[in-house]
Design a protein around this motif. Structure first.
Motif, PDB file in Angstrom:
ATOM      1  N   LEU A   1     -27.312  46.328 -81.007  1.00  0.00           N
ATOM      2  CA  LEU A   1     -26.188  45.600 -80.430  1.00  0.00           C
ATOM      3  C   LEU A   1     -26.655  44.252 -79.885  1.00  0.00           C
ATOM      4  N   ALA A   2     -27.827  44.205 -79.290  1.00  0.00           N
ATOM      5  CA  ALA A   2     -28.364  42.935 -78.790  1.00  0.00           C
ATOM      6  C   ALA A   2     -28.537  41.951 -79.948  1.00  0.00           C
ATOM      7  N   ALA A   3     -29.057  42.428 -81.074  1.00  0.00           N
ATOM      8  CA  ALA A   3     -29.231  41.563 -82.245  1.00  0.00           C
ATOM      9  C   ALA A   3     -27.884  41.095 -82.773  1.00  0.00           C
ATOM     10  N   ARG A   4     -26.896  41.998 -82.822  1.00  0.00           N
ATOM     11  CA  ARG A   4     -25.561  41.629 -83.296  1.00  0.00           C
ATOM     12  C   ARG A   4     -24.936  40.600 -82.358  1.00  0.00           C
ATOM     13  N   THR A   5     -25.123  40.796 -81.070  1.00  0.00           N
ATOM     14  CA  THR A   5     -24.589  39.863 -80.081  1.00  0.00           C
ATOM     15  C   THR A   5     -25.159  38.465 -80.302  1.00  0.00           C
ATOM     16  N   LYS A   6     -26.458  38.393 -80.570  1.00  0.00           N
ATOM     17  CA  LYS A   6     -27.091  37.092 -80.828  1.00  0.00           C
ATOM     18  C   LYS A   6     -26.516  36.438 -82.077  1.00  0.00           C
ATOM     19  N   GLN A   7     -26.242  37.229 -83.121  1.00  0.00           N
ATOM     20  CA  GLN A   7     -25.638  36.693 -84.350  1.00  0.00           C
ATOM     21  C   GLN A   7     -24.247  36.142 -84.064  1.00  0.00           C
ATOM     22  N   VAL A   8     -23.461  36.926 -83.345  1.00  0.00           N
ATOM     23  CA  VAL A   8     -22.085  36.513 -83.060  1.00  0.00           C
ATOM     24  C   VAL A   8     -22.075  35.277 -82.168  1.00  0.00           C
TER      25      VAL A   8
ATOM     26  N   GLY B   1     -25.184  46.900 -70.802  1.00  0.00           N
ATOM     27  CA  GLY B   1     -26.103  46.199 -69.907  1.00  0.00           C
ATOM     28  C   GLY B   1     -26.655  44.931 -70.521  1.00  0.00           C
ATOM     29  N   LEU B   2     -25.829  44.274 -71.358  1.00  0.00           N
ATOM     30  CA  LEU B   2     -26.252  43.047 -72.049  1.00  0.00           C
ATOM     31  C   LEU B   2     -25.351  41.882 -71.672  1.00  0.00           C
ATOM     32  N   GLY B   3     -25.916  40.687 -71.701  1.00  0.00           N
ATOM     33  CA  GLY B   3     -25.133  39.472 -71.529  1.00  0.00           C
ATOM     34  C   GLY B   3     -24.695  38.948 -72.885  1.00  0.00           C
ATOM     35  N   HIS B   4     -23.889  37.893 -72.903  1.00  0.00           N
ATOM     36  CA  HIS B   4     -23.438  37.295 -74.168  1.00  0.00           C
ATOM     37  C   HIS B   4     -24.566  36.662 -74.967  1.00  0.00           C
ATOM     38  N   ASP B   5     -25.740  36.571 -74.372  1.00  0.00           N
ATOM     39  CA  ASP B   5     -26.888  36.050 -75.118  1.00  0.00           C
ATOM     40  C   ASP B   5     -27.696  37.177 -75.754  1.00  0.00           C
ATOM     41  N   GLY B   6     -27.240  38.438 -75.560  1.00  0.00           N
ATOM     42  CA  GLY B   6     -27.929  39.583 -76.135  1.00  0.00           C
ATOM     43  C   GLY B   6     -29.100  40.076 -75.311  1.00  0.00           C
ATOM     44  N   ARG B   7     -29.353  39.441 -74.183  1.00  0.00           N
ATOM     45  CA  ARG B   7     -30.467  39.856 -73.321  1.00  0.00           C
ATOM     46  C   ARG B   7     -29.995  40.869 -72.294  1.00  0.00           C
ATOM     47  N   ALA B   8     -30.891  41.766 -71.944  1.00  0.00           N
ATOM     48  CA  ALA B   8     -30.570  42.782 -70.949  1.00  0.00           C
ATOM     49  C   ALA B   8     -30.312  42.131 -69.595  1.00  0.00           C
ATOM     50  N   LEU B   9     -29.282  42.617 -68.932  1.00  0.00           N
ATOM     51  CA  LEU B   9     -28.979  42.163 -67.587  1.00  0.00           C
ATOM     52  C   LEU B   9     -29.726  43.031 -66.591  1.00  0.00           C
ATOM     53  N   PRO B  10     -30.091  42.473 -65.450  1.00  0.00           N
ATOM     54  CA  PRO B  10     -30.658  43.324 -64.395  1.00  0.00           C
ATOM     55  C   PRO B  10     -29.651  44.425 -64.066  1.00  0.00           C
ATOM     56  N   LYS B  11     -30.108  45.605 -63.741  1.00  0.00           N
ATOM     57  CA  LYS B  11     -29.236  46.765 -63.513  1.00  0.00           C
ATOM     58  C   LYS B  11     -28.081  46.473 -62.564  1.00  0.00           C
ATOM     59  N   ASP B  12     -28.332  45.770 -61.479  1.00  0.00           N
ATOM     60  CA  ASP B  12     -27.280  45.505 -60.502  1.00  0.00           C
ATOM     61  C   ASP B  12     -26.281  44.463 -60.966  1.00  0.00           C
ATOM     62  N   GLU B  13     -26.544  43.759 -62.046  1.00  0.00           N
ATOM     63  CA  GLU B  13     -25.636  42.736 -62.539  1.00  0.00           C
ATOM     64  C   GLU B  13     -24.877  43.179 -63.783  1.00  0.00           C
ATOM     65  N   SER B  14     -25.209  44.291 -64.384  1.00  0.00           N
ATOM     66  CA  SER B  14     -24.628  44.716 -65.651  1.00  0.00           C
ATOM     67  C   SER B  14     -23.108  44.766 -65.613  1.00  0.00           C
TER      68      SER B  14
END
Length: 107
Positions: A17-24, A88-101
């Motif tokens: 999903l992170a990879a797909r998010t980066k593509q989109v 737990g991902l941002g629109h850049d496909g990177r994991a968000l810190p747990k408290d920010e997800s």
């Protein structure tokens, strides 16, 4: 979600999903003024979690999967925001810190 589902979701399924998010994102679909059809988050890992509440590949619920083809771009972007928060991902496909997800999936 069961504890096992959470472990599997974090370790195995959010990478596609992170990879797909980066593509989109690279296509411009998350940018203001995007006028093409917002691409699906489907990563062809169509497996529901143990309680069948969401897909372990794209993190959509059954209702979201059913609604996708009938949704306009605003609805699709809203689904993207919700599923990224679940993953737990941002629109850049990177994991968000747990408290920010939950609050900052908009990335």
């Amino acid at each position: 979600m069961t504890e096992l589902d959470e472990k599997l979701a974090g370790v195995y399924t959010n990478a596609p999903l992170a990879a797909r998010t980066k593509q989109v994102r690279a296509s411009g679909a998350f940018a203001a003024g995007y006028d093409d059809v917002v691409p699906s988050p489907c990563v062809s890992v169509c497996k529901m979690n143990a309680d069948r509440s969401l897909c372990l590949g794209c993190y959509r619920t059954i209702d979201e999967i059913r609604a996708w083809s009938k949704s306009d771009n605003a609805g699709r972007l809203q689904m993207w925001q919700q599923l990224l928060a679940r993953a737990g991902l941002g629109h850049d496909g990177r994991a968000l810190p747990k408290d920010e997800s939950a609050s900052e999936a908009g990335g």
